[in-house]
Design a protein around this motif. Structure first.
Motif, PDB file in Angstrom:
ATOM      1  N   VAL A 298       0.831  -1.205   0.000  1.00 34.77           N
ATOM      2  CA  VAL A 298       0.000   0.000   0.000  1.00 34.77           C
ATOM      3  C   VAL A 298       0.865   1.255   0.000  1.00 34.77           C
ATOM      4  O   VAL A 298       0.575   2.230  -0.699  1.00 34.77           O
ATOM      5  CB  VAL A 298      -0.944  -0.005   1.223  1.00 34.77           C
ATOM      6  CG1 VAL A 298      -1.575   1.372   1.430  1.00 34.77           C
ATOM      7  CG2 VAL A 298      -2.034  -1.050   1.048  1.00 34.77           C
ATOM      8  N   THR A 299       1.946   1.237   0.780  1.00 31.74           N
ATOM      9  CA  THR A 299       2.835   2.399   0.851  1.00 31.74           C
ATOM     10  C   THR A 299       3.400   2.753  -0.520  1.00 31.74           C
ATOM     11  O   THR A 299       3.603   3.927  -0.836  1.00 31.74           O
ATOM     12  CB  THR A 299       3.983   2.121   1.837  1.00 31.74           C
ATOM     13  OG1 THR A 299       3.440   1.837   3.133  1.00 31.74           O
ATOM     14  CG2 THR A 299       4.911   3.323   1.942  1.00 31.74           C
ATOM     15  N   LEU A 300       3.635   1.735  -1.339  1.00 29.86           N
ATOM     16  CA  LEU A 300       4.229   1.981  -2.655  1.00 29.86           C
ATOM     17  C   LEU A 300       3.263   2.628  -3.643  1.00 29.86           C
ATOM     18  O   LEU A 300       3.692   3.310  -4.569  1.00 29.86           O
ATOM     19  CB  LEU A 300       4.742   0.655  -3.246  1.00 29.86           C
ATOM     20  CG  LEU A 300       5.960   0.034  -2.559  1.00 29.86           C
ATOM     21  CD1 LEU A 300       6.260  -1.334  -3.160  1.00 29.86           C
ATOM     22  CD2 LEU A 300       7.174   0.948  -2.680  1.00 29.86           C
ATOM     23  N   ILE A 301       1.949   2.441  -3.451  1.00 31.84           N
ATOM     24  CA  ILE A 301       1.010   2.907  -4.472  1.00 31.84           C
ATOM     25  C   ILE A 301       0.016   3.956  -3.988  1.00 31.84           C
ATOM     26  O   ILE A 301      -0.661   4.589  -4.805  1.00 31.84           O
ATOM     27  CB  ILE A 301       0.206   1.722  -5.049  1.00 31.84           C
ATOM     28  CG1 ILE A 301      -0.705   1.116  -3.975  1.00 31.84           C
ATOM     29  CG2 ILE A 301       1.119   0.672  -5.641  1.00 31.84           C
ATOM     30  CD1 ILE A 301      -1.675   0.071  -4.500  1.00 31.84           C
ATOM     31  N   LYS A 302      -0.083   4.196  -2.676  1.00 31.94           N
ATOM     32  CA  LYS A 302      -1.231   4.963  -2.172  1.00 31.94           C
ATOM     33  C   LYS A 302      -1.238   6.421  -2.627  1.00 31.94           C
ATOM     34  O   LYS A 302      -2.311   7.029  -2.735  1.00 31.94           O
ATOM     35  CB  LYS A 302      -1.304   4.878  -0.656  1.00 31.94           C
ATOM     36  CG  LYS A 302      -0.199   5.617   0.089  1.00 31.94           C
ATOM     37  CD  LYS A 302      -0.441   5.532   1.593  1.00 31.94           C
ATOM     38  CE  LYS A 302       0.563   6.351   2.385  1.00 31.94           C
ATOM     39  NZ  LYS A 302       0.279   6.310   3.835  1.00 31.94           N
ATOM     40  N   TYR A 303      -0.080   7.015  -2.890  1.00 34.83           N
ATOM     41  CA  TYR A 303      -0.044   8.423  -3.276  1.00 34.83           C
ATOM     42  C   TYR A 303      -0.280   8.650  -4.763  1.00 34.83           C
ATOM     43  O   TYR A 303      -0.526   9.783  -5.179  1.00 34.83           O
ATOM     44  CB  TYR A 303       1.304   9.038  -2.892  1.00 34.83           C
ATOM     45  CG  TYR A 303       1.535   9.150  -1.407  1.00 34.83           C
ATOM     46  CD1 TYR A 303       0.788  10.031  -0.627  1.00 34.83           C
ATOM     47  CD2 TYR A 303       2.502   8.376  -0.775  1.00 34.83           C
ATOM     48  CE1 TYR A 303       0.999  10.140   0.734  1.00 34.83           C
ATOM     49  CE2 TYR A 303       2.724   8.471   0.590  1.00 34.83           C
ATOM     50  CZ  TYR A 303       1.977   9.350   1.337  1.00 34.83           C
ATOM     51  OH  TYR A 303       2.178   9.459   2.685  1.00 34.83           O
ATOM     52  N   ILE A 304      -0.178   7.604  -5.556  1.00 36.94           N
ATOM     53  CA  ILE A 304      -0.269   7.759  -7.007  1.00 36.94           C
ATOM     54  C   ILE A 304      -1.609   8.346  -7.443  1.00 36.94           C
ATOM     55  O   ILE A 304      -1.635   9.289  -8.259  1.00 36.94           O
ATOM     56  CB  ILE A 304       0.002   6.410  -7.711  1.00 36.94           C
ATOM     57  CG1 ILE A 304       1.449   5.968  -7.442  1.00 36.94           C
ATOM     58  CG2 ILE A 304      -0.257   6.513  -9.212  1.00 36.94           C
ATOM     59  CD1 ILE A 304       1.792   4.603  -8.014  1.00 36.94           C
ATOM     60  N   PRO A 305      -2.763   7.858  -6.949  1.00 36.45           N
ATOM     61  CA  PRO A 305      -4.043   8.427  -7.400  1.00 36.45           C
ATOM     62  C   PRO A 305      -4.184   9.914  -7.096  1.00 36.45           C
ATOM     63  O   PRO A 305      -4.691  10.675  -7.920  1.00 36.45           O
ATOM     64  CB  PRO A 305      -5.087   7.594  -6.632  1.00 36.45           C
ATOM     65  CG  PRO A 305      -4.391   6.333  -6.277  1.00 36.45           C
ATOM     66  CD  PRO A 305      -2.973   6.715  -6.029  1.00 36.45           C
TER      67      PRO A 305
END
Length: 342
Positions: free
Chosen positions: A242-249
């Motif tokens: 989750v840490t790797l992808i959560k900021y992308i959106p």
């Protein structure tokens, strides 16, 4: 550098029936402390002074060994020694620890305040919230299990007899607090204006897959195919993902709207502060933790650039876009001009 020295005492918990020779083992290959001489304990004299001399900064676990039958379970007897260049570093390290804990804990509130002040969550990406609550719930299960469940702690100690539980009380408090405030933020999405925002199919699929994986793993654990400790580690893997992808959106939504309106920059600044202080402490001790923290800081920097450079002054674009010209007749009291067009 001058070596540092401290005095300690080696004691037996009971009386000896015969003399016993003791030797020492060290967890590291380096020379962090000066090798200790072999010691002998005698009946009636169950304690001896031990001089520990530090040579280089670092951490070492000192173990005790003996071939004597006077002792049981010596493998469980050890002491962790921290060697530092200066006592001031210990104080600085403690201060930094509390600072990043405070910064991360407070970082949730600016977004809550922004939502409350605007009575709107338009601009706050729902996928980000979905990933965030998923990650913190997974992290909460891991931390609570590691810190409070006796079976899990015993299993960890069995696998790592001289290890230290990686989860401390402040980790548990931080995570439970994060779940609570993130839940409040999600609750605001149901009562405030949210525009046309909704969860994406990708976000729903990814989070559903994570919880389905956790459910299947639970069944496997209940059938004793894997241990509870292993099951908890699966939750830590979910948190890492989750840490790797959560900021992308959120970053992509800001790019699409050419605005950071609705996304709290206070949250970003505090998160960046906490992450920077934490990474300073973990850079040499935990490369994986450092890498993930550094990845989050990169997104914080991106958000800062979006807010203060790329989209500066664009925050009110959606208000201006909805403003329309109105042609109104205004009656003026001046008898020489009956009507003015505006």
């Amino acid at each position: 550098m001058h070596p540092s020295m401290c005095l300690s005492t080696l004691c037996c918990s009971g009386d000896l029936n015969a003399s016993a020779d003791l030797t020492f083992s060290y967890s590291n290959d380096g020379d962090l402390i000066r090798p200790l001489p072999n010691l002998t304990l005698y009946p009636g004299n169950n304690s001896l002074p031990v001089s520990i001399v530090g040579e280089n900064a670092g951490h070492v676990t000192l173990g005790v060994n003996s071939s004597s039958t006077e002792f049981d379970r010596l493998e469980d007897t050890f002491v962790r020694i921290d060697v530092v260049h200066s006592s001031a570093l210990v104080v600085i390290n403690a201060i930094i620890g509390w600072l990043y804990f405070a910064a991360w804990s407070v970082s949730f509130y600016p977004q809550v305040y922004v939502n409350f002040k605007r009575k709107s969550v338009d601009g706050l990406n729902f996928d980000f919230l979905l990933y965030n609550i998923t990650g913190f719930l997974a992290y909460a299960f891991f931390n609570v299990g590691m810190y409070w469940v006796s079976e899990v702690k015993e299993e960890y100690h069995s696998n790592h007899p001289r290890g230290i539980n990686p989860v401390q009380l402040n980790d548990v408090i931080f995570t439970l607090h994060a779940v609570l405030v993130t839940s409040v933020t999600i609750g605001q999405c149901f009562i405030y204006d949210r525009g046309s925002q909704r969860l994406s199919k990708v976000g729903i699929i990814l989070t559903s897959g994570a919880w389905l994986f956790a459910a299947i793993a639970l069944v496997v654990t209940l059938t004793h195919k894997i241990t509870w400790l292993t099951y908890l580690y699966y939750f830590s893997y979910i948190k890492l993902g989750v840490t790797l992808i959560k900021y992308i959106p959120q970053a992509y939504q800001n790019y699409q709207r050419k605005s950071t309106r609705g996304w709290s920059i206070g949250n970003v600044l505090l998160d960046c502060t906490g992450g920077s202080l934490n990474d300073w402490m973990s850079i040499f001790g935990d490369p994986t933790k450092f890498g993930l923290g550094f990845f989050s800081i990169l997104f914080d920097v991106l958000f800062i650039v979006q807010h203060y450079v790329l989209y500066r002054g664009h925050d009110d674009y959606d208000v201006l876009k909805d403003t329309q010209e109105v042609d109104v007749d205004v009656v003026v009291n001046d008898p020489t001009q009956s009507v003015e067009r505006v």
